[in-house]
Design a protein around this motif. Structure first.
Motif, short mmCIF file in Angstrom:
data_model
loop_
_atom_site.label_atom_id
_atom_site.label_comp_id
_atom_site.label_asym_id
_atom_site.label_seq_id
_atom_site.Cartn_x
_atom_site.Cartn_y
_atom_site.Cartn_z
N ILE A 109 0.73 -1.19 -0.20
CA ILE A 109 0.12 -0.03 0.11
C ILE A 109 0.93 1.28 0.09
CG2 ILE A 109 -1.85 1.26 1.30
CD1 ILE A 109 -2.78 -1.31 2.54
N GLN A 110 0.78 2.03 -1.16
CA GLN A 110 1.51 3.32 -1.09
C GLN A 110 0.95 4.48 -0.22
OE1 GLN A 110 4.44 3.60 -2.69
NE2 GLN A 110 4.31 1.54 -3.33
N GLY A 111 2.03 5.17 0.37
CA GLY A 111 1.47 6.47 1.24
C GLY A 111 0.45 7.17 0.66
N VAL A 112 0.46 7.45 -0.63
CA VAL A 112 -0.49 8.42 -1.23
C VAL A 112 -1.96 7.45 -1.42
CG1 VAL A 112 -1.13 9.54 -3.39
CG2 VAL A 112 1.18 9.73 -2.62
N ILE A 113 -1.92 6.48 -1.60
CA ILE A 113 -3.24 5.48 -1.91
C ILE A 113 -3.77 5.41 -0.33
CG2 ILE A 113 -3.96 3.21 -2.35
CD1 ILE A 113 -1.76 3.06 -4.36
N LEU A 114 -3.02 5.06 0.44
CA LEU A 114 -3.42 4.88 2.03
C LEU A 114 -4.16 6.28 2.33
CD1 LEU A 114 -3.60 3.31 4.67
CD2 LEU A 114 -1.46 3.82 5.19
N ALA A 115 -3.51 7.51 2.34
CA ALA A 115 -3.73 8.75 2.76
C ALA A 115 -5.03 9.17 2.15
CB ALA A 115 -2.82 9.64 2.62
N VAL A 116 -5.43 9.05 0.70
CA VAL A 116 -6.35 9.35 0.15
C VAL A 116 -7.49 8.51 0.34
CG1 VAL A 116 -7.47 9.63 -2.04
CG2 VAL A 116 -5.20 10.45 -1.86
N SER A 117 -7.45 7.15 0.51
CA SER A 117 -8.41 6.29 1.09
C SER A 117 -8.86 6.53 2.41
CB SER A 117 -7.88 4.91 0.86
OG SER A 117 -7.53 4.56 -0.37
N ILE A 118 -8.16 7.04 3.14
CA ILE A 118 -8.44 7.24 4.60
C ILE A 118 -9.43 8.51 4.54
CG2 ILE A 118 -7.73 7.97 6.98
CD1 ILE A 118 -5.47 5.94 6.67
N ILE A 119 -8.84 9.57 3.93
CA ILE A 119 -9.65 10.66 3.80
C ILE A 119 -10.97 10.59 3.15
CG2 ILE A 119 -9.55 13.24 2.71
CD1 ILE A 119 -7.71 13.19 4.88
N SER A 120 -10.87 9.83 1.97
CA SER A 120 -12.30 9.73 1.41
C SER A 120 -13.38 9.10 2.10
CB SER A 120 -11.91 8.82 0.02
OG SER A 120 -11.20 9.32 -0.70
N LEU A 121 -12.81 7.90 3.01
CA LEU A 121 -13.81 7.11 3.89
C LEU A 121 -14.26 8.10 5.04
CD1 LEU A 121 -12.08 3.62 3.63
CD2 LEU A 121 -14.38 4.32 2.91
N TYR A 122 -13.40 8.71 5.82
CA TYR A 122 -13.76 9.24 7.43
C TYR A 122 -13.69 10.78 7.41
CZ TYR A 122 -12.57 4.27 8.16
OH TYR A 122 -12.67 2.75 8.28
N ALA A 123 -13.11 11.52 6.27
CA ALA A 123 -13.11 13.02 6.65
C ALA A 123 -14.52 13.42 6.65
CB ALA A 123 -12.23 13.48 5.26
#
Length: 265
Positions: A109-123
């Motif tokens: 899991i690349q850092g950018v993919i992880l960060a964008v996924s987390i933001i999209s799900l929970y922000a």
């Protein structure tokens, strides 16, 4: 012939070391001198170092925030993994291979993919899950999971866990008590080495903290990025300080890890 081969090997190592250290050396010069346009640098000063630590918004605060956001997820994950490994080793020994497989998933899991996924799900959530610092802490736990798991597993393999737990149980102690009062203290150096390695990995992070937290939480990497557009000399000074901190953490981790290996042998 052997002496000639050793001399050639030493020559190659020296050349490679010089190439690897050259960027650091130039960065150090840029942080200590005002003018590098000539062959001999001019304007020696410590002003750039004193400048980055001056005021309440200086680098000291950024270092503290970086260490805080690195230490807390590391300690929480350490406790969770120790509990998971206790359950697997005592109650479900066959589950060790599945735990090992799950711990390796973050490698892909690349850092950018992880960060964008987390933001999209929970922000957009109205609960505590939308808190950026909480999301960053959870993301950091995912990033260091493979390193923490492997480090803890290696530390535990230096002991015969089951015979020790069975002996403690015959003396009236529960297995859970014996695990955390006998096994864990016995491999403490290995655990500390794993903790330091994980903290070092998180301390230098920029991608996750920039995407998830941004200006909400200014770490050393964010502070460096902000300073870079103002002064190249000050940015070089910050880079040198970060390198020194990383060097200390890495050497401590390596030293404690090597002592644990020698102890196992």
């Amino acid at each position: 012939m052997k002496k000639r081969s050793n001399a050639f090997s030493s020559f190659i190592i020296v050349i490679l070391s010089a190439i690897l250290l050259l960027p650091l050396f130039v960065t150090l010069l840029n942080s200590l001198f005002r003018d590098l346009s000539n062959i001999i640098p001019e304007g020696f000063t410590f002003e750039f170092y004193s400048g980055i630590f001056a005021g309440s918004g200086g680098m000291a605060g950024a270092i503290g925030r970086s260490l805080l956001i690195a230490i807390i997820p590391t300690l929480v994950l350490l406790l969770l993994l120790l509990l998971a490994m206790y359950v697997v080793q005592i109650h479900y020994p066959k589950g060790d291979k599945y735990l090992d497989l799950l711990s390796k998933i973050p490698y892909g899991i690349q850092g950018v993919i992880l960060a964008v996924s987390i933001i999209s799900l929970y922000a957009s959530s109205s609960t505590f899950l939308s808190n950026r610092i909480f999301l960053l802490s959870c993301a950091y736990g995912i990033v260091i999971l493979p390193y923490m798991y492997q480090g803890i597993k290696n530390a535990l393999t230096t002991l015969e866990v089951m015979p020790i737990l069975e002996a403690a149980e015959t003396l009236g102690a529960s297995k859970l008590y014996a695990f955390f009062r006998i096994i864990v203290p016995s491999v403490l150096k290995g655990l500390v080495a794993t903790i330091l390695l994980s903290i070092g990995i998180l301390f230098s992070d920029f991608v996750l903290v920039n995407i998830i937290a941004g200006s909400y939480y200014e770490t050393t990497s964010i502070f460096l990025d902000k300073t870079r557009s103002v002064s190249g000399h000050a940015a070089s000074a910050i880079s040198v300080v970060i390198f020194c901190i990383m060097l200390i953490l890495t050497n401590l981790s390596g030293y404690l890890g090597s002592k644990e290996i020698k102890k196992a042998k």
